[in-house]
Design a protein around this motif. Sequence first.
Motif, PDB file in Angstrom:
ATOM      1  N   ASP A  92       0.840  -1.194   0.000  1.00 47.00           N
ATOM      2  CA  ASP A  92       0.000   0.000   0.000  1.00 47.00           C
ATOM      3  C   ASP A  92       0.873   1.242   0.000  1.00 47.00           C
ATOM      4  N   CYS A  93       0.679   2.105  -0.980  1.00 42.99           N
ATOM      5  CA  CYS A  93       1.419   3.370  -1.068  1.00 42.99           C
ATOM      6  C   CYS A  93       0.549   4.573  -0.686  1.00 42.99           C
ATOM      7  N   GLN A  94      -0.692   4.330  -0.322  1.00 44.65           N
ATOM      8  CA  GLN A  94      -1.636   5.338   0.157  1.00 44.65           C
ATOM      9  C   GLN A  94      -2.095   6.291  -0.930  1.00 44.65           C
ATOM     10  N   MET A  95      -1.269   7.273  -1.279  1.00 39.96           N
ATOM     11  CA  MET A  95      -1.689   8.353  -2.178  1.00 39.96           C
ATOM     12  C   MET A  95      -0.891   8.319  -3.485  1.00 39.96           C
ATOM     13  N   HIS A  96      -1.532   8.759  -4.557  1.00 39.88           N
ATOM     14  CA  HIS A  96      -0.886   8.785  -5.864  1.00 39.88           C
ATOM     15  C   HIS A  96       0.204   9.844  -5.920  1.00 39.88           C
ATOM     16  N   THR A  97       1.362   9.448  -6.468  1.00 39.68           N
ATOM     17  CA  THR A  97       2.392  10.403  -6.870  1.00 39.68           C
ATOM     18  C   THR A  97       2.957   9.940  -8.209  1.00 39.68           C
ATOM     19  N   ALA A  98       3.432  10.878  -9.001  1.00 38.35           N
ATOM     20  CA  ALA A  98       4.018  10.529 -10.290  1.00 38.35           C
ATOM     21  C   ALA A  98       5.274   9.681 -10.097  1.00 38.35           C
ATOM     22  N   HIS A  99       6.016   9.955  -9.030  1.00 38.48           N
ATOM     23  CA  HIS A  99       7.236   9.190  -8.757  1.00 38.48           C
ATOM     24  C   HIS A  99       6.909   7.718  -8.522  1.00 38.48           C
ATOM     25  N   LEU A 100       5.915   7.436  -7.679  1.00 34.07           N
ATOM     26  CA  LEU A 100       5.536   6.048  -7.417  1.00 34.07           C
ATOM     27  C   LEU A 100       5.004   5.382  -8.681  1.00 34.07           C
ATOM     28  N   GLU A 101       4.247   6.127  -9.469  1.00 35.89           N
ATOM     29  CA  GLU A 101       3.728   5.569 -10.715  1.00 35.89           C
ATOM     30  C   GLU A 101       4.863   5.167 -11.650  1.00 35.89           C
ATOM     31  N   SER A 102       5.929   5.962 -11.677  1.00 38.44           N
ATOM     32  CA  SER A 102       7.065   5.649 -12.542  1.00 38.44           C
ATOM     33  C   SER A 102       7.789   4.386 -12.088  1.00 38.44           C
ATOM     34  N   LEU A 103       7.608   4.004 -10.824  1.00 38.54           N
ATOM     35  CA  LEU A 103       8.253   2.802 -10.295  1.00 38.54           C
ATOM     36  C   LEU A 103       7.366   1.564 -10.406  1.00 38.54           C
ATOM     37  N   GLY A 104       6.165   1.734 -10.941  1.00 38.49           N
ATOM     38  CA  GLY A 104       5.298   0.589 -11.154  1.00 38.49           C
ATOM     39  C   GLY A 104       4.027   0.581 -10.334  1.00 38.49           C
ATOM     40  N   ALA A 105       3.834   1.574  -9.473  1.00 38.20           N
ATOM     41  CA  ALA A 105       2.618   1.624  -8.659  1.00 38.20           C
ATOM     42  C   ALA A 105       1.420   2.015  -9.524  1.00 38.20           C
ATOM     43  N   ARG A 106       0.237   1.614  -9.084  1.00 41.12           N
ATOM     44  CA  ARG A 106      -0.991   1.918  -9.816  1.00 41.12           C
ATOM     45  C   ARG A 106      -2.111   2.171  -8.821  1.00 41.12           C
ATOM     46  N   THR A 107      -3.193   2.714  -9.302  1.00 41.48           N
ATOM     47  CA  THR A 107      -4.310   2.999  -8.417  1.00 41.48           C
ATOM     48  C   THR A 107      -5.351   1.878  -8.481  1.00 41.48           C
ATOM     49  N   LEU A 108      -5.976   1.628  -7.335  1.00 39.50           N
ATOM     50  CA  LEU A 108      -7.089   0.699  -7.234  1.00 39.50           C
ATOM     51  C   LEU A 108      -8.290   1.445  -6.672  1.00 39.50           C
ATOM     52  N   PRO A 109      -9.492   1.158  -7.159  1.00 40.42           N
ATOM     53  CA  PRO A 109     -10.677   1.704  -6.496  1.00 40.42           C
ATOM     54  C   PRO A 109     -10.669   1.288  -5.020  1.00 40.42           C
ATOM     55  N   ARG A 110     -11.101   2.191  -4.176  1.00 41.69           N
ATOM     56  CA  ARG A 110     -11.047   1.913  -2.736  1.00 41.69           C
ATOM     57  C   ARG A 110     -11.753   0.612  -2.375  1.00 41.69           C
ATOM     58  N   GLU A 111     -12.908   0.352  -2.969  1.00 45.03           N
ATOM     59  CA  GLU A 111     -13.662  -0.855  -2.641  1.00 45.03           C
ATOM     60  C   GLU A 111     -12.827  -2.107  -2.918  1.00 45.03           C
TER      61      GLU A 111
END
Length: 247
Positions: free
Chosen positions: A191-210
């Motif tokens: 869990d990375c909590q909040m979106h950042t462009a830096h995390l996205e560049s490392l492979g993180a993505r967003t999930l709907p809260r549910e």
Amino acid sequence: MHLTELDDDPASPFPPVERALREPDGLLAWGGDLSVPRLLNAYRHGCFPWFSEGQPLLWWAPDPRMVLPSDGFHVSRSLRRFLRRSDWTLRADCRFDAVISHCADTPRRGQDGTWILPSMATAYRRMHARGHAHSVEVYDRDDCLVGGIYGIAIGRMFFGESMFSLSDNGSKVALLGLCRFLHRNAMPMLDCQMHTAHLESLGARTLPRERFIRESRALCALPGPPGSWQDGFGHVTAAGLSDSEPR
């Protein structure tokens, strides 16, 4: 919408995350305390504490949620070249106090001060002493810290809290080392909590809260690595992390 005030019982349930505000995104409740039972209750429920000096204790469950699959860290060509030349090493749970102190002291772009207040640092040190909070540390050839990350493990779910760099790539190497350890231990999501462009560049993505709540609760209910991670993590070389695939 009325914001719930938590009562004095750390085991009392949090309000349903669907009641969280849209603005500010994810604000769910206030009050309570930072005891170990309350924090474990919060993470299992899908929320986390985040507040600044002078504010009451605030609890958040943003939508969507930023997550990093433990086998999904993107190792760029430049980072791979750096790793292959590096003489850094990684260990876990050896200098948790130092990691959280560096995380608190590191300036953040767009932030005035730190959210890791003394009360927060004390709370997570208590969590570490109970075997719930863990750190991954990166050391240079002189055994000095150059980066690190810490967070909370419940079952097979890891909730990342903060990371720092004292040298270029310090936090990236710490995060990569953490992901490889999680993957080896059948812990698929960080869990990375909040979106950042830096995390996205490392492979993180967003999930709907549910979906995040459903998947994280299922992982929390499974058995994970108990106690300290020192022996299980071992002594890892940064050069060994340059492999293209997690092992």
